[in-house]
Scaffold this motif. Structure first.
Motif, short mmCIF file in Angstrom:
data_model
loop_
_atom_site.label_atom_id
_atom_site.label_comp_id
_atom_site.label_asym_id
_atom_site.label_seq_id
_atom_site.Cartn_x
_atom_site.Cartn_y
_atom_site.Cartn_z
N SER A 277 0.86 -1.19 0.00
CA SER A 277 0.00 0.00 0.00
C SER A 277 0.89 1.23 0.00
N LEU A 278 0.61 2.16 -0.89
CA LEU A 278 1.39 3.40 -0.94
C LEU A 278 0.94 4.39 0.13
N ASP A 279 -0.25 4.16 0.71
CA ASP A 279 -0.78 5.06 1.74
C ASP A 279 -0.41 4.59 3.14
N ASN A 280 -0.30 3.26 3.32
CA ASN A 280 -0.01 2.69 4.63
C ASN A 280 0.90 1.49 4.45
N PRO A 281 2.21 1.67 4.59
CA PRO A 281 3.15 0.56 4.36
C PRO A 281 2.93 -0.64 5.27
N ASP A 282 2.22 -0.45 6.40
CA ASP A 282 1.97 -1.56 7.32
C ASP A 282 0.75 -2.39 6.92
N GLU A 283 -0.03 -1.94 5.96
CA GLU A 283 -1.21 -2.69 5.53
C GLU A 283 -0.79 -3.98 4.83
N LYS A 284 -1.46 -5.08 5.17
CA LYS A 284 -1.17 -6.36 4.53
C LYS A 284 -1.97 -6.48 3.24
N VAL A 285 -1.29 -6.89 2.20
CA VAL A 285 -1.93 -7.15 0.91
C VAL A 285 -1.57 -8.57 0.51
N LEU A 286 -2.55 -9.36 0.10
CA LEU A 286 -2.32 -10.76 -0.25
C LEU A 286 -2.11 -10.91 -1.75
N GLY A 287 -1.29 -11.89 -2.14
CA GLY A 287 -1.10 -12.19 -3.54
C GLY A 287 0.27 -11.76 -4.04
N TYR A 288 0.54 -12.14 -5.29
CA TYR A 288 1.83 -11.84 -5.90
C TYR A 288 1.60 -11.56 -7.38
N PHE A 289 2.15 -10.46 -7.85
CA PHE A 289 2.08 -10.11 -9.26
C PHE A 289 3.28 -10.70 -9.98
N ILE A 290 3.02 -11.57 -10.96
CA ILE A 290 4.09 -12.28 -11.67
C ILE A 290 4.15 -11.80 -13.12
N ALA A 291 5.36 -11.55 -13.59
CA ALA A 291 5.62 -11.28 -15.01
C ALA A 291 6.62 -12.33 -15.47
N ALA A 292 6.29 -13.08 -16.53
CA ALA A 292 7.09 -14.26 -16.85
C ALA A 292 7.18 -14.50 -18.35
N SER A 293 8.26 -15.17 -18.73
CA SER A 293 8.33 -15.76 -20.07
C SER A 293 7.58 -17.08 -20.04
N VAL A 294 7.04 -17.48 -21.19
CA VAL A 294 6.23 -18.71 -21.20
C VAL A 294 6.54 -19.53 -22.45
N GLN A 295 6.55 -20.83 -22.26
CA GLN A 295 6.59 -21.80 -23.36
C GLN A 295 5.42 -22.75 -23.16
N ARG A 296 4.78 -23.17 -24.26
CA ARG A 296 3.60 -24.02 -24.17
C ARG A 296 3.85 -25.37 -24.82
N SER A 297 3.11 -26.35 -24.33
CA SER A 297 3.13 -27.67 -24.95
C SER A 297 1.79 -28.35 -24.70
N THR A 298 1.30 -29.05 -25.72
CA THR A 298 0.00 -29.71 -25.66
C THR A 298 0.18 -31.21 -25.81
N VAL A 299 -0.59 -31.97 -25.06
CA VAL A 299 -0.52 -33.43 -25.14
C VAL A 299 -1.94 -33.99 -25.18
N TYR A 300 -2.14 -35.02 -25.99
CA TYR A 300 -3.42 -35.72 -26.08
C TYR A 300 -3.28 -37.09 -25.45
N VAL A 301 -4.21 -37.43 -24.59
CA VAL A 301 -4.22 -38.73 -23.92
C VAL A 301 -5.42 -39.51 -24.42
N LYS A 302 -5.17 -40.66 -25.03
CA LYS A 302 -6.25 -41.51 -25.50
C LYS A 302 -6.49 -42.65 -24.51
N ARG A 303 -7.71 -43.10 -24.49
CA ARG A 303 -8.08 -44.16 -23.56
C ARG A 303 -7.19 -45.39 -23.72
N SER A 304 -6.84 -45.70 -24.96
CA SER A 304 -6.02 -46.88 -25.22
C SER A 304 -4.59 -46.74 -24.70
#
Length: 354
Positions: A294-321
């Motif tokens: 908090s910019l108004d009250n440094p002692d105020e608790k704030v929950l959570g985390y702001f993340i900035a990240a690089s990302v790579q994706r991958s997709t997988v298909y799972v068949k019953r067999s």
């Protein structure tokens, strides 16, 4: 005679009400909670703002969105991007917005009452590409020997760079699977008034595609302390077989993200707290502080985390067999289109191959 006298004695005793004992509880804080991240894939990306509530409140257990806030992201080159509130408490970046590796990003929030909050700058670190996602079927024993659990465990394969310290974070996008139902088993009491279970088969449809977003987001984290520069395999998710997901074909899409050391520490503490079972071997409860102040009250608790990240994706298909162990299939005696979020049209990028 003695019994009658005893009853008369009880009736003559004075009766009184018991006054309830009033407990004065200290009113809890209504803390601002920030949930969301931005990454190198084109947006929109979503940041959610909510508030915790006081124990015993009528709103206890409900998500209370923070509306009409001004939310923006500022990069280290001075460019400011404003987010738009698309739903109550959900703020999105413009379409196409993405972060750039090497730059840092700061989340800035101004509430309707004028209170201001800011994250510490988050540097976007590069991340290794995923070589593949593998899987295996799993059978887990339970306390009831007749009711084992079944599911699929997923693993990310990648080569960690040797010239830098890396922190990894894995999440899943909403999954899609082929939903198989049995409309031929449908029954209709209106058709058979004297036989509520009388058959009334439907002509359509037994195959749909169901988009599924888990109520509790699974995630996995790792640092390259023990595998720096090596080809590595990390377990990243376990999906339980509920009798529907793996009746035909299941698609899972994974995000492998490179995050900061601070984000890794925060997620590690979250993971430890989520794994508490009441055992003497549990980690002690921790006061998990994020990177929002908090910019108004440094002692105020704030929950959570702001993340900035690089990302790579991958997709997988799972068949019953492909699965050695499977749960007993569930039967839905109806048109598959009656199931929420199900559609007979496959997603645009559905491509299970041969």
């Amino acid at each position: 005679m003695l019994r009658k006298l005893f009853y008369i004695f009880l009736m003559t005793l004075p009766l009184s009400c018991i006054d309830p004992y009033k407990v004065d509880l200290v009113e809890g804080e209504q803390l601002l909670t920030v949930d969301g991240f931005i990454h190198t894939d084109p947006g929109p990306h979503t940041i959610k703002l909510t508030r915790t509530d006081t124990y015993g409140s009528v709103f206890e257990g409900l998500i209370r969105p923070v509306r009409q806030a001004t939310v923006s992201v500022r990069d280290s080159q001075g460019l400011v991007t404003f987010l738009t509130e698309v739903e109550a408490g959900q703020y999105q970046t413009p379409n196409g917005f993405r972060v750039i590796p090497g730059l840092s990003y700061t989340l800035q929030i101004r509430l309707l009452d004028g209170k201001q909050y800011s994250s510490f700058p988050e540097v976007v670190h590069p991340v290794a590409p995923i070589d593949q996602i593998s899987f295996r079927s799993v059978r887990l024993a339970t306390e009831n020997r007749l009711e084992d659990r079944f599911g699929v465990e997923f693993f990310a394969h990648f080569k960690d760079p040797s010239d830098q310290v890396n922190y990894y974070y894995w999440r899943m996008d909403p999954s899609v699977f082929v939903l198989v139902t049995n409309p031929e088993l449908f029954t209709n009491p209106a058709t058979h008034p004297t036989n509520p279970r009388g058959p009334a088969p439907k002509d359509c449809c037994d195959i749909c595609f169901l988009v599924e977003k888990p109520r509790i987001q699974q995630f996995a984290i790792a640092s390259d302390e023990n595998f720096n520069g090596l080809n590595t395999v990390v377990p990243v998710a376990f999906i339980e077989d509920n009798g529907l997901r793996f009746k035909d074909t299941y698609r899972a899409e994974f995000l492998q993200m490179g995050i900061s050391q601070g984000a890794h520490r925060f997620l590690r503490l979250i993971d430890q707290q989520l794994s508490i079972t009441g055992s003497v071997f549990d980690q002690p409860p921790a006061n998990i502080r994020g990177n929002i102040i908090s910019l108004d009250n440094p002692d105020e608790k704030v929950l959570g985390y702001f993340i900035a990240a690089s990302v790579q994706r991958s997709t997988v298909y799972v068949k019953r067999s492909d699965l050695e162990f499977r749960a007993l299939p569930r039967i839905i005696p109806d048109d598959c289109r009656t199931v929420s979020n199900a559609s007979i049209t496959p997603p645009a990028n559905w491509n299970p191959g041969d």
